[in-house]
Motif scaffolding. Structure first.
Motif, PDB file in Angstrom:
ATOM      1  N   LEU A 139       0.840  -1.229  -0.225  1.00  0.00           N
ATOM      2  CA  LEU A 139      -0.048   0.045   0.154  1.00  0.00           C
ATOM      3  C   LEU A 139       0.980   1.663  -0.344  1.00  0.00           C
ATOM      4  CD1 LEU A 139      -2.866   0.929   0.111  1.00  0.00           C
ATOM      5  CD2 LEU A 139      -2.456   1.127   2.418  1.00  0.00           C
ATOM      6  N   ALA A 140       2.035   1.752   1.163  1.00  0.00           N
ATOM      7  CA  ALA A 140       2.761   2.170   1.225  1.00  0.00           C
ATOM      8  C   ALA A 140       3.619   2.640  -0.497  1.00  0.00           C
ATOM      9  CB  ALA A 140       3.770   2.423   2.060  1.00  0.00           C
ATOM     10  N   THR A 141       3.681   1.256  -1.093  1.00  0.00           N
ATOM     11  CA  THR A 141       4.753   2.347  -2.325  1.00  0.00           C
ATOM     12  C   THR A 141       3.529   1.994  -3.501  1.00  0.00           C
ATOM     13  OG1 THR A 141       6.126   0.512  -2.423  1.00  0.00           O
ATOM     14  CG2 THR A 141       5.910   0.090  -4.772  1.00  0.00           C
ATOM     15  N   LEU A 142       2.260   1.045  -3.413  1.00  0.00           N
ATOM     16  CA  LEU A 142       1.083   1.942  -4.453  1.00  0.00           C
ATOM     17  C   LEU A 142       1.258   3.668  -4.226  1.00  0.00           C
ATOM     18  CD1 LEU A 142      -1.378  -0.881  -4.625  1.00  0.00           C
ATOM     19  CD2 LEU A 142       0.350  -0.274  -6.177  1.00  0.00           C
ATOM     20  N   GLY A 143       0.685   4.196  -3.114  1.00  0.00           N
ATOM     21  CA  GLY A 143       0.482   5.398  -2.584  1.00  0.00           C
ATOM     22  C   GLY A 143       1.872   6.134  -3.326  1.00  0.00           C
ATOM     23  N   HIS A 144       2.716   5.880  -2.853  1.00  0.00           N
ATOM     24  CA  HIS A 144       3.718   7.100  -3.200  1.00  0.00           C
ATOM     25  C   HIS A 144       3.900   6.730  -5.165  1.00  0.00           C
ATOM     26  CE1 HIS A 144       7.562   9.153  -3.159  1.00  0.00           C
ATOM     27  NE2 HIS A 144       7.946   7.647  -4.463  1.00  0.00           N
ATOM     28  N   ALA A 145       3.167   6.435  -5.840  1.00  0.00           N
ATOM     29  CA  ALA A 145       2.922   6.362  -7.508  1.00  0.00           C
ATOM     30  C   ALA A 145       2.166   6.516  -8.000  1.00  0.00           C
ATOM     31  CB  ALA A 145       2.856   4.992  -7.622  1.00  0.00           C
ATOM     32  N   GLN A 146       0.722   6.669  -6.608  1.00  0.00           N
ATOM     33  CA  GLN A 146      -0.293   7.353  -7.036  1.00  0.00           C
ATOM     34  C   GLN A 146      -0.874   8.686  -6.253  1.00  0.00           C
ATOM     35  OE1 GLN A 146      -2.972   6.146  -9.006  1.00  0.00           O
ATOM     36  NE2 GLN A 146      -2.848   4.210  -9.183  1.00  0.00           N
TER      37      GLN A 146
END
Length: 312
Positions: A139-146
């Motif tokens: 979730l943290a990785t996807l959040g950074h990308a989004q």
């Protein structure tokens, strides 16, 4: 407090918020910490604070034959979230469509497109997406990308153990509502519409307001000191039988509160009954006279429990 459909686009005034994301069944101390952090962030950043939950619970979807286990209904959660400072509750309907979404799809479609999130707060053990393909690191990785920041809140401990819904359920099933209340920060409460019963209690001087247990966890069967909350805000103390009423045939599973010094008609009204303390297990009596004598003793004990509780 608004209730939003997680399948639809959030209204403009609730987009760009900070979302607490989880099941939050029970809304215990650990859940309160997650929601509290989301509300704190939202207020500091001047954003809406939302709480997103799933209904039905994923366990019910994947294991439809599982015994009832819920600690709260959606209506109860909505009130609890509002009291915790949230501006809206988002309900993600857990169905085949949601279960099929990958972690990436859930984030892109439901969080970013649907809610326009600016931040997400979860517990450390949160998982999501098809086959639990997502966790807090994902979730943290996807959040950074989004373009949003994901944050986790660690477990809250009481008596040397993490607070959890499973721990609370075990306490209730063991006849320890006081222990469960310490972790919930309030008594476990069952809400429902008062049903017509066989009216035996009325004939022996103890009319009860009968509630079906529905999807709720089944606590230990027995007699409880209880507190009832009526639709008009009145609060009533009482004693209740929770179980199958072994003295009567046929057995029928009910919560049957008798409220002290109260004689009004509650049929058809939605009330909430808090299980304050466990007095004794269910028992079968040979006669109505023996049952009545025991009910008198139970009510005296329940009155004493509630009097002490009100002083505390």
């Amino acid at each position: 407090m608004q209730r939003l459909d997680g399948d639809a686009l959030a209204p403009a005034d609730l987009r760009g918020g900070v979302v607490a994301l989880g099941n939050f069944d029970g809304f215990h101390l650990g859940h309160q910490a997650v929601v509290g952090r989301a509300v704190e962030r939202a207020r500091a950043e001047g954003r809406p604070a939302l709480v997103a939950t799933f209904d039905p619970h994923p366990v019910r979807y994947f294991r439809p034959d599982a015994p009832p286990f819920r600690l709260t209904t959606l209506d109860q959660r909505e009130r609890l979230f509002a009291a915790g400072g949230a501006d809206a509750m988002v309900v993600f309907r857990f169905d085949a469509t949601l279960a099929a979404l990958t972690a990436e799809q859930f984030v892109a479609e439901r969080l970013v497109h649907g809610l326009g999130v600016a931040g997400v707060v979860t517990g450390e053990d949160f998982t999501f997406g098809r086959a639990k393909g997502g966790n807090t690191a994902v979730l943290a990785t996807l959040g950074h990308a989004q373009g949003f920041r994901a944050e986790t809140v660690g477990p809250v401990a009481r008596d040397g153990e993490p607070v959890s819904s499973s721990r609370i359920r075990a306490m209730l099933q063991a006849g320890d509502p006081l222990g469960a209340a310490r972790l919930l920060t309030r008594p476990f409460a069952i809400e429902g519409v008062v049903q017509h019963g066989d009216k035996v209690g009325r004939t022996i001087g103890y009319p009860t307001a009968n509630l079906e247990l529905g999807p709720y966890l089944r606590p230990a069967y027995g007699i409880y000191a209880v507190r009832g909350r009526l639709p008009d805000g009145r609060v009533l103390d009482g004693a209740a039988n929770l179980g199958v009423r072994p003295t009567f045939d046929p057995p029928k599973e009910l919560l049957e509160p008798y409220f002290f010094d109260f004689a009004e008609d509650l049929y058809g009204q939605r009330i909430e009954v808090e299980l304050v303390d466990y007095l004794r297990p269910e028992a079968k009596f040979d006669s109505l006279a023996a049952l009545t004598a025991q009910m008198e003793r139970d009510c005296a004990r329940a009155r004493a429990v509630m009097t002490v509780g009100s002083r505390g």
